[in-house]
Design a protein around this motif. Sequence first.
Motif, PDB file in Angstrom:
ATOM      1  N   PHE A 155       1.129  -1.331  -0.009  1.00 37.65           N
ATOM      2  CA  PHE A 155       0.113   0.244  -0.135  1.00 37.65           C
ATOM      3  C   PHE A 155       0.958   1.264  -0.406  1.00 37.65           C
ATOM      4  O   PHE A 155       0.442   2.633   0.133  1.00 37.65           O
ATOM      5  N   GLN A 156       2.308   0.916  -0.355  1.00 41.44           N
ATOM      6  CA  GLN A 156       3.048   1.983  -0.241  1.00 41.44           C
ATOM      7  C   GLN A 156       3.414   2.948  -2.159  1.00 41.44           C
ATOM      8  O   GLN A 156       3.818   3.551  -2.419  1.00 41.44           O
ATOM      9  N   LEU A 157       2.775   1.142  -2.320  1.00 42.13           N
ATOM     10  CA  LEU A 157       3.007   1.265  -4.006  1.00 42.13           C
ATOM     11  C   LEU A 157       1.903   1.840  -4.703  1.00 42.13           C
ATOM     12  O   LEU A 157       1.687   1.595  -6.188  1.00 42.13           O
ATOM     13  N   ARG A 158       0.315   1.293  -3.833  1.00 40.13           N
ATOM     14  CA  ARG A 158      -0.649   1.855  -4.472  1.00 40.13           C
ATOM     15  C   ARG A 158      -1.245   3.556  -3.958  1.00 40.13           C
ATOM     16  O   ARG A 158      -0.941   4.210  -3.172  1.00 40.13           O
ATOM     17  N   THR A 159      -2.090   3.402  -5.116  1.00 37.83           N
ATOM     18  CA  THR A 159      -2.796   5.367  -4.595  1.00 37.83           C
ATOM     19  C   THR A 159      -3.715   5.255  -4.047  1.00 37.83           C
ATOM     20  O   THR A 159      -4.561   4.158  -3.584  1.00 37.83           O
ATOM     21  N   VAL A 160      -3.932   6.601  -3.085  1.00 35.83           N
ATOM     22  CA  VAL A 160      -5.029   6.642  -2.710  1.00 35.83           C
ATOM     23  C   VAL A 160      -6.565   6.187  -3.534  1.00 35.83           C
ATOM     24  O   VAL A 160      -7.414   5.728  -2.780  1.00 35.83           O
ATOM     25  N   ASN A 161      -6.163   7.024  -4.206  1.00 32.55           N
ATOM     26  CA  ASN A 161      -7.814   6.502  -5.120  1.00 32.55           C
ATOM     27  C   ASN A 161      -7.545   5.621  -6.020  1.00 32.55           C
ATOM     28  O   ASN A 161      -9.096   5.515  -5.938  1.00 32.55           O
ATOM     29  N   GLU A 162      -6.874   4.771  -6.791  1.00 30.58           N
ATOM     30  CA  GLU A 162      -7.091   3.692  -6.692  1.00 30.58           C
ATOM     31  C   GLU A 162      -8.045   2.751  -6.168  1.00 30.58           C
ATOM     32  O   GLU A 162      -8.732   1.945  -5.921  1.00 30.58           O
ATOM     33  N   VAL A 163      -7.439   2.664  -3.954  1.00 30.78           N
ATOM     34  CA  VAL A 163      -7.517   1.758  -3.051  1.00 30.78           C
ATOM     35  C   VAL A 163      -8.585   1.754  -3.089  1.00 30.78           C
ATOM     36  O   VAL A 163      -9.785   0.659  -3.176  1.00 30.78           O
TER      37      VAL A 163
END
Length: 504
Positions: A155-163
């Motif tokens: 979750f350091q490599l996935r964006t706020v909006n995407e998740v």
Amino acid sequence: MKKVVIIGSGLGGLSCGVILAKNGYDVTVLEQAAQIGGCLQCFSRKGARFETGMHFIGSAAKGQTLHRLMNYLEMADDVQLMQLDPNGYDVVSLQGQQFRFANGREAFIEQMVGYFPRQRDNLERYFDLVERVANASSLHSLKYAETDSMMDTEFQLRTVNEVIETIVDDPLLAKVLVGNLPLYAARRDKTPFSTHAFIMDFYNQSAFRIVGGSDRMALSMRQTIERYGGRVYTGCKATRIVCDDTHATGVEVNGEQLLQADIVISDAHPVRTLELLSETHLIRPAFRQRVNNMPQSIGGFSVYLKFKPNRVRYINNNFYAYAGDTPWGCEDYDETSWPKGFLYMHFCPEGALSKGADEGLYASTGVVLSYMHMEDVERWEGTRVGHRGTDYEAFKRLKAERLIDALEQHFPCIRNDIENYYTSTPLTYLDYTGTARGSMYGVAKDVALGAAGRISHRTRVPNVLLTGQNINSHGMLGVMVGTIVTCSELLTAKTIYEQIMKNK
């Protein structure tokens, strides 16, 4: 006793100073300005006090993470806290509606289900993920050696909006959940979900204002450092970190005095720290280039409001308002569209605890804050505070009036209750905190950069360490987590955790 010289008296520098002084190190903290504290600073104008950076804190109820850390740093008895409204510590105004964030998992979900009745399952999945990500870091949860590194990395490599947009299928709810994004200057398709999760978990546990201002914390830590035999000096600018062929030997102060040091810890922005290390070959050119080219978070424009006596009721929450249909993209403005959003907060005055927020308490001062790029004011860069010229003052007045106009759309006639106002720009941040490009939160988090976008607490100079908001993450908890990481180089993480857990 090993001699530690700490450059900068922000939260990172002072908290490192307390921990090391308590553990037998000979600590000297150097602050170039007349006032200690960095973003903990407050200032007064015509008898009114204003907060500059640490407007509110989270997880400070008894037994929670920040409460334990404050006890460990011996500041709990010196600092009074007033809890924000647990039924709505944050209020987000978006698309003509107001949405309140309640403290606690169940209360938060129930509050949101009231606005979005068909989203209960998605809200539970969202909140479960926030808690799992926050608890995956042993540093943030203070659970020694219980890190879930795979969860943390993902979750350091996935964006706020995407998740969030994967979990939530109501577009408005997905926007409301990021309504407090000015707290970390989030950018769409860039900011990691882990940053959002840490902030959300931190404030959702509990939220407080610091009675009388956050400089109470800085003064408390200074006294603690001095009580353990350390020193905190103001008006002492570090002008060079002196190194031999293998390590740092001391810090030059004001271009004259040399303080010998066994360890140097810099609470300055990494760009500034590299400038202090300009004469050593130990820092590779490639590393200098990477740090100097790192993106910085956006700066801010603040209007500090002094209210007429007994005219404005104290608001026991933080108010976020957006002119458009989304919190995203407020940093992408032009002359006509600014401000796209703002954050409005009141200062918690002395005596607030005895009166209570719901018993006729009036606000004496407040602040309205909106994004501003350094490019808007860089024509005045190099000038001194109070001597930037009439054009700069006219620019600030124009922006202040527009921001107050935006505030009046949500708080009608508030202009009539304002006795005076004062302003700050990214140039002010640059002058008072030394942060690169006048950014609010230093180095910006960007998933596209991966590990290259993060700053380690270690440097190539073995006895020079970094601390502050650029190490780990910003905000009070983020900075203190960075402090634990930095001090662990000297004391071991296990030692620090054991000491913290004795202060429940």
